[in-house]
Design an enzyme around this catalytic site. Structure first.
Site, mmCIF file in Angstrom:
data_model
loop_
_atom_site.group_PDB
_atom_site.id
_atom_site.type_symbol
_atom_site.label_atom_id
_atom_site.label_comp_id
_atom_site.label_asym_id
_atom_site.label_seq_id
_atom_site.Cartn_x
_atom_site.Cartn_y
_atom_site.Cartn_z
ATOM 1 N N ASP A 78 0.798 -1.226 0.000
ATOM 2 C CA ASP A 78 0.000 0.000 0.000
ATOM 3 C C ASP A 78 0.827 1.269 0.000
ATOM 4 O OD1 ASP A 78 -2.799 -1.063 0.151
ATOM 5 O OD2 ASP A 78 -1.830 -2.133 1.794
ATOM 6 N N ASP A 118 13.734 0.492 2.182
ATOM 7 C CA ASP A 118 13.780 1.624 1.252
ATOM 8 C C ASP A 118 12.406 1.988 0.674
ATOM 9 O OD1 ASP A 118 13.626 -0.457 -0.518
ATOM 10 O OD2 ASP A 118 15.090 0.365 -1.925
ATOM 11 N N ASP A 143 18.146 -7.161 4.525
ATOM 12 C CA ASP A 143 19.062 -7.069 3.384
ATOM 13 C C ASP A 143 20.271 -6.157 3.634
ATOM 14 O OD1 ASP A 143 17.058 -8.542 2.151
ATOM 15 O OD2 ASP A 143 16.167 -6.808 1.175
ATOM 16 N N ARG A 178 28.763 -34.241 -1.767
ATOM 17 C CA ARG A 178 27.940 -33.455 -2.697
ATOM 18 C C ARG A 178 28.401 -31.996 -2.782
ATOM 19 N NH1 ARG A 178 21.967 -35.475 -0.641
ATOM 20 N NH2 ARG A 178 21.720 -37.111 -2.183
ATOM 21 N N ARG A 291 13.674 -14.251 8.007
ATOM 22 C CA ARG A 291 12.934 -13.079 8.485
ATOM 23 C C ARG A 291 12.124 -13.344 9.738
ATOM 24 N NH1 ARG A 291 10.236 -10.627 3.136
ATOM 25 N NH2 ARG A 291 8.378 -10.892 4.397
HETATM 26 O O1 F6P Z 1 13.594 -7.054 1.623
HETATM 27 C C1 F6P Z 1 13.445 -8.198 2.403
HETATM 28 C C2 F6P Z 1 13.168 -9.402 1.545
HETATM 29 O O2 F6P Z 1 13.040 -10.503 2.416
HETATM 30 C C3 F6P Z 1 14.175 -9.668 0.434
HETATM 31 O O3 F6P Z 1 15.369 -10.226 0.910
HETATM 32 C C4 F6P Z 1 13.361 -10.551 -0.469
HETATM 33 O O4 F6P Z 1 13.858 -10.481 -1.777
HETATM 34 C C5 F6P Z 1 11.991 -9.954 -0.370
HETATM 35 O O5 F6P Z 1 11.932 -9.255 0.853
HETATM 36 C C6 F6P Z 1 10.857 -10.954 -0.413
HETATM 37 O O6 F6P Z 1 9.651 -10.249 -0.412
HETATM 38 P P1 F6P Z 1 8.203 -10.893 -0.165
HETATM 39 O O7 F6P Z 1 7.990 -10.966 1.307
HETATM 40 O O8 F6P Z 1 7.282 -9.940 -0.803
HETATM 41 O O9 F6P Z 1 8.213 -12.239 -0.814
#
Ligand code: F6P
Length: 364
Positions: A78, A118, A143, A178, A291
Site C-alpha cells: 500500500d 527503502d 538485506d 555433494r 525473516r
Molecule cells: O527485503 C526483504 C526481503 O526478504 C528480500 O530479501 C526478499 O527479496 C523480499 O523481501 C521478499 O519479499 P516478499 O515478502 O514480498 O516475498
C-alpha cells in the site's frame, strides 16, 4: 483544563524483519515515559489511509521485545501515492496522500515514525516533501541495503540464521560428497550471502555485485576434489547472476512498492554443476526463515537504540531524518538522502578482500 499531550504515531512498513517489535517497544516506551501519547498504525500505510490506528499503552508493548514479526502488522503493497481500491471488480489507483495528512491531523499527531526499508522510507520521504507531514525514519531490513547507515536492524539475525544453515549443510554435504548450495535473500545486494558465507566457511560465495563464471566455480570444485575434499559449499545470493546474464526472477507482485521478487538462481546453478561435473548437487532455499523468529541480542540492542533515538528526535521537534549507525554511534541523517539510494556491497569491501585471502572463490 488539562493541557493536550504531545501526540505521535508509529508504523511498520514493507516486509517484516526480526527486531520490529523491539523498535516499536522502544519508540512507544520513550514517548509514554516523556508524558506523550502515541498511536500504533495498523498494517503500515494501509492503516494510515484507512485511519485504522489505536492509542498504545504500556501493556501493548510490554513483553514484545524478543518476539519476531510486528504487533502492528505490515504490508509492502500500500503506497498512499498510488493507493489501490477495487471499483466494479477492477483495481483503481489514486493519490491518498492528502487523506493521510488529514488523518494524522485529526488525531493531533505531530510526527510519524516510519520503521521500514527503502520502499517505506521513500514513501515517508515523499510524504514529508509533498505534504509537509513530519516523518522520522528507522532503518529496517534483513538485506542491509540502505544507504546512510552502517547497519540495518534484522540483518544480524538473518546472518545468524543463514550461518547456522551453512553449518548444517557442511555435515550432510561431507557425508554424501555433494555440492550443496544455500540460496539466501538480500534482493540486489549480497550482504547476507557475504557475511553468512564467511561466517559459515563457505567455499564459494556468489553475490549480485560480482557476476559469476561457471568455469571459476567448476575449477574451485575440481581443485578441492584434488585436495581430497569431495564436497563443496556454495552460498548464493538470490540476486546473483552469471557474467553477461540476468538475475533470476521468481515472480512479479502486483501493487507492491517493488514488484520484482528474486529467487531460483541456486537451483539453476546446482543443476548446471551436476550436469557439467556429474557430482550430485543440491540446493536449499532458506527463504522466510531468515525473516521470522526472535532477533539476536545484537539486533535487540540496535533496535532499542534506533527506537529511542527516533522518539527522542521527535521530542526535539526534528523531522525528515532517519536514525542511523555510524562508528557505533546512533546519529540522525537526512531522510531524503537515506531513501534516495540503496547500498550494494562495494567491491573493495574488507570481507571480500579477507575472503579472497583465505581462498574463498567469488565466482570471478
Ligand atoms: O527485503 C526483504 C526481503 O526478504 C528480500 O530479501 C526478499 O527479496 C523480499 O523481501 C521478499 O519479499 P516478499 O515478502 O514480498 O516475498
Amino acid at each position: 483544563m488539562a493541557e493536550k499531550k504531545r501526540t505521535f504515531a508509529v508504523l511498520t512498513g514493507g516486509g517484516d524483519c526480526p527486531g520490529l517489535n523491539a523498535v516499536i517497544s522502544a519508540v512507544v516506551k520513550t514517548f509514554l515515559n516523556n508524558g506523550c501519547e502515541v498511536y500504533g498504525i495498523q498494517n503500515g500505510f494501509h492503516g494510515l489511509v484507512m485511519d485504522t490506528m489505536k492509542k498504545l499503552e504500556y501493556a501493548d508493548v510490554s513483553g514484545i521485545l524478543y518476539r519476531g514479526g510486528t504487533v502492528l502488522g505490515t504490508t509492502n503493497r500500500d503506497n498512499p501515492f498510488k493507493f489501490a481500491e477495487e471499483v466494479n471488480g477492477e483495481l483503481v489507483y489514486s493519490d491518498k496522500s492528502e487523506v493521510v495528512k488529514a488523518n494524522l491531523e485529526k488525531h493531533g499527531i505531530e510526527t510519524l515514525v516510519v520503521i521500514g526499508g527503502d520502499g517505506s522510507l521513500n514513501i515517508g520521504a515523499e510524504l514529508s516533501r509533498k505534504t509537509g507531514v513530519k516523518v522520522v525514519g528507522c532503518p529496517k531490513t534483513i538485506d542491509n541495503d540502505l544507504s546512510c547507515t552502517e547497519r540495518t536492524f534484522g540483518f544480524d539475525t538473518a546472518v545468524a540464521m543463514a550461518t547456522e544453515a551453512v553449518d548444517r549443510l557442511h555435515s550432510t554435504a561431507e557425508s554424501h560428497h555433494r555440492v550443496m548450495a544455500l540460496e539466501v535473500m538480500g534482493r540486489y545486494a549480497g550482504w547476507i550471502a557475504l557475511h553468512s558465507g564467511i561466517a559459515g566457511g563457505a567455499d564459494i560465495i556468489l553475490l549480485p555485485e560480482i557476476p559469476y563464471k561457471m568455469e571459476s566455480i567448476l575449477a574451485e570444485i575440481k581443485q578441492r576434489r584434488e585436495q581430497g575434499k569431495e564436497f563443496s559449499i556454495i552460498v548464493v545470493a538470490e540476486g546473483a547472476k552469471p557474467e553477461g546474464g540476468e538475475m533470476t526472477v521468481a515472480r512479479m507482485v502486483k501493487g507492491s512498492f517493488e514488484p520484482i521478487r528474486l529467487g531460483g538462481v541456486g537451483e539453476k546453478l546446482v543443476r548446471e554443476i551436476e550436469e557439467l561435473t556429474g557430482i550430485e548437487s543440491r540446493c536449499t532455499v532458506l527463504g522466510y526463515l531468515q525473516r521470522g523468529g526472535s532477533p539476536t541480542a545484537f539486533d535487540r540492542i540496535l533496535c532499542t537504540r534506533y527506537g529511542v533515538a527516533a522518539a527522542e528526535a521527535c521530542l526535539r521537534g526534528e523531522h525528515n531524518v532517519m536514525a542511523s549507525l555510524s562508528n557505533d554511534n546512533i546519529v540522525m541523517v537526512d531522510l531524503q538522502r537515506a531513501a534516495a539510494a540503496s547500498r550494494q556491497v562495494p567491491l573493495d569491501n574488507d570481507l571480500i578482500k579477507a575472503g579472497r585471502q583465505i581462498g574463498v572463490c567469488f565466482g570471478d
